[in-house]
Design a protein around this motif. Structure first.
Motif, PDB file in Angstrom:
ATOM      1  N   THR A   1      43.991  65.770   9.083  1.00 44.71           N
ATOM      2  CA  THR A   1      43.421  67.109   9.227  1.00 44.71           C
ATOM      3  C   THR A   1      43.355  67.935   7.944  1.00 44.71           C
ATOM      4  N   ALA A   2      44.167  67.626   6.949  1.00 45.59           N
ATOM      5  CA  ALA A   2      44.039  68.367   5.685  1.00 45.59           C
ATOM      6  C   ALA A   2      42.647  68.178   5.097  1.00 45.59           C
ATOM      7  N   GLY A   3      42.054  67.017   5.371  1.00 45.60           N
ATOM      8  CA  GLY A   3      40.730  66.720   4.842  1.00 45.60           C
ATOM      9  C   GLY A   3      39.604  67.466   5.531  1.00 45.60           C
ATOM     10  N   LEU A   4      39.883  68.093   6.683  1.00 46.80           N
ATOM     11  CA  LEU A   4      38.824  68.780   7.426  1.00 46.80           C
ATOM     12  C   LEU A   4      38.286  69.992   6.676  1.00 46.80           C
ATOM     13  N   HIS A   5      39.023  70.490   5.680  1.00 47.16           N
ATOM     14  CA  HIS A   5      38.594  71.685   4.938  1.00 47.16           C
ATOM     15  C   HIS A   5      37.585  71.370   3.834  1.00 47.16           C
ATOM     16  N   PHE A   6      37.501  70.102   3.451  1.00 43.17           N
ATOM     17  CA  PHE A   6      36.645  69.737   2.320  1.00 43.17           C
ATOM     18  C   PHE A   6      35.177  69.712   2.734  1.00 43.17           C
ATOM     19  N   THR A   7      34.337  70.184   1.815  1.00 39.70           N
ATOM     20  CA  THR A   7      32.885  70.156   1.985  1.00 39.70           C
ATOM     21  C   THR A   7      32.289  69.443   0.777  1.00 39.70           C
ATOM     22  N   PRO A   8      31.032  69.018   0.853  1.00 45.37           N
ATOM     23  CA  PRO A   8      30.395  68.439  -0.336  1.00 45.37           C
ATOM     24  C   PRO A   8      30.469  69.363  -1.543  1.00 45.37           C
ATOM     25  N   ALA A   9      30.403  70.685  -1.297  1.00 43.52           N
ATOM     26  CA  ALA A   9      30.469  71.645  -2.406  1.00 43.52           C
ATOM     27  C   ALA A   9      31.831  71.609  -3.091  1.00 43.52           C
ATOM     28  N   VAL A  10      32.903  71.565  -2.307  1.00 47.30           N
ATOM     29  CA  VAL A  10      34.251  71.513  -2.887  1.00 47.30           C
ATOM     30  C   VAL A  10      34.448  70.197  -3.635  1.00 47.30           C
ATOM     31  N   LEU A  11      33.994  69.105  -3.047  1.00 49.30           N
ATOM     32  CA  LEU A  11      34.108  67.805  -3.721  1.00 49.30           C
ATOM     33  C   LEU A  11      33.325  67.805  -5.028  1.00 49.30           C
ATOM     34  N   GLY A  12      32.164  68.461  -5.023  1.00 47.53           N
ATOM     35  CA  GLY A  12      31.364  68.564  -6.243  1.00 47.53           C
ATOM     36  C   GLY A  12      32.081  69.371  -7.321  1.00 47.53           C
ATOM     37  N   LYS A  13      32.739  70.469  -6.918  1.00 50.59           N
ATOM     38  CA  LYS A  13      33.483  71.298  -7.874  1.00 50.59           C
ATOM     39  C   LYS A  13      34.660  70.523  -8.475  1.00 50.59           C
ATOM     40  N   LEU A  14      35.313  69.703  -7.645  1.00 46.03           N
ATOM     41  CA  LEU A  14      36.421  68.895  -8.154  1.00 46.03           C
ATOM     42  C   LEU A  14      35.929  67.945  -9.245  1.00 46.03           C
ATOM     43  N   ALA A  15      34.790  67.309  -8.994  1.00 50.66           N
ATOM     44  CA  ALA A  15      34.217  66.390  -9.986  1.00 50.66           C
ATOM     45  C   ALA A  15      33.862  67.126 -11.279  1.00 50.66           C
ATOM     46  N   GLU A  16      33.260  68.310 -11.134  1.00 47.02           N
ATOM     47  CA  GLU A  16      32.901  69.114 -12.308  1.00 47.02           C
ATOM     48  C   GLU A  16      34.139  69.537 -13.097  1.00 47.02           C
TER      49      GLU A  16
END
Length: 404
Positions: A202-217
């Motif tokens: 359930t911790a992963g339920l908060h992630f969105t493509p936008a957040v994942l993109g920001k992490l990569a950046e």
């Protein structure tokens, strides 16, 4: 180990008002609240800002398991409803293989209203891709709460398709409601891939493509492991001492590529969710096993509940990961498959995980023990802050970033 086994679960209780349990998710996943804990200090932000708190160059690990529609309901001729809840594969025991079966398979299951099912077959006709399929179930054997149940069907469709057509997504029992259509989307992470869990990480339920993109950046490398979450994750600790609580066993799968990256990262990672924590920490002990017994077979790769305790573990984390790489190479394998029952409780020494993203867990649970092991007695400070500042709890609730 004796001191750890003598831990009283009553010390890990707190008052959780019913209205603080999130019955439904927020409309926008990453708008949830994020509690920030670092070195004893507590604050908060919005989850969408998480990437700014993860150091550039970090290795962040996610659990890519996908929740299956594990709950099936059958009705006897007498009208009694029998619920069959698929826990884990039995014949064949391999997750990928059992979902591809097209005639029959056996699962370890929980059976609801079990006393009304004395024997014989139950059946129902379902429609799969426009085709009518007769699905039958028969109880092969039962031991305590777990039953071995054989499924058989016609039509040549895969078992995965059957579950998709006839099954129900098993949302947590503490939500006190039936599964709704929207749960099929909201109770899955956006990166879920590998079918097998009966509960979401359930911790992963908060992630969105936008957040994942920001992490990569931001220069954070995101990698995945697979741990199929079992129903035991909701099992409360009913014994007074944790020595008398039996941890549930879970299947893990880790690609060689991630283990190599852990070596490059000095054996350090940020874990998304307690399932990723359990997987990453289990890797250390699996590495220790293959280092001490290079000829160990894949079937023997199992981390027991008390494996981390009771002896000195001198191997460095990097050496343990390197031992796993060498063992995989000797066996011509690109993935590590194993099982873990690891108990992470106060007194545990973390080998891999340096920060955790996690939700707020039930009182007197093994997940709360894990949090306490990670940040010490400050778990009360964190939970008191969350209760006093409007955080939502449990699976659909808010989350925290914990850095000791």
């Amino acid at each position: 180990m004796n001191n750890i086994q003598k831990i009283a679960i009553a010390e890990y209780d707190y008052p959780l008002p019913d209205e603080r349990i999130a019955r439904y998710p927020l409309e926008q996943r990453d708008c949830s609240k994020l509690l920030l804990y670092k070195s004893g200090n507590v604050g908060e932000d919005v989850f969408s800002n998480l990437p700014s708190y993860i150091p550039s160059g970090s290795l962040m690990v996610f659990n890519n398991t996908k929740v299956i529609q594990a709950r099936l309901r059958f009705r006897k001729e007498t009208g009694a409803q029998i619920e069959v809840f698929c826990l884990e594969p039995d014949e064949p025991a391999d997750y990928q293989q059992i979902f591809q079966e097209t005639q029959s398979c056996v699962w370890q299951c929980l059976v609801g209203n079990s006393n009304r099912w004395k024997g014989g077959e139950l059946s129902q006709t379902i429609t799969v891709a426009g085709k009518e399929v007769l699905l039958k179930v028969e109880r092969v054997s039962s031991a305590a709460a777990v039953n071995r149940v054989r499924f058989s069907w016609n039509g040549g469709v895969a078992f995965a398709e059957l579950l998709e057509a006839a099954g129900e997504l098993p949302i947590p029992p503490y939500l006190n409601r039936r599964t709704e259509e929207n749960d099929k989307k909201t109770y899955q992470t956006v990166y879920s891939k590998v079918q097998g869990s009966v509960a979401a990480p359930t911790a992963g339920l908060h992630f969105t493509p936008a957040v994942l993109g920001k992490l990569a950046e931001h220069g954070v490398e995101c990698c995945e492991v697979t741990l199929h979450v079992g129903a035991g994750t909701f099992k409360p600790v009913k014994s007074e001492l944790i020595a008398d609580h039996a941890m549930h066993e879970e299947y893990i799968e880790v690609k060689r590529e991630l283990i190599a990256k852990l070596v490059d990262a000095g054996g350090s990672a940020v874990a998304v969710g307690t399932t990723s924590v359990r997987t990453l920490e289990s890797l250390y002990f699996l590495g220790e096993m293959v280092a001490e017994n290079p000829g160990i077979s894949p079937d023997e790769l199992h981390v027991g509940q008390w494996t981390p305790y009771g002896r000195v573990h001198e191997l460095s984390t990097v050496d343990a990961m390197q031992a796993l790489l060498d063992w995989l190479d000797r066996n011509g394998a690109c993935k590590l498959h194993a099982h873990t029952q690891i108990m992470i409780a106060p007194g545990y020494k973390f080998r891999v995980v340096k920060a955790i993203v996690t939700n707020f867990h039930q009182p007197k649970s093994t997940l709360l023990l894990l949090v306490s092991a990670f940040i010490g007695g400050d778990w009360r400070k964190v939970y008191d802050y969350a209760l006093e500042n409007g955080f939502r709890f449990l699976s659909y609730g808010d989350s925290s970033l914990l850095v000791p």
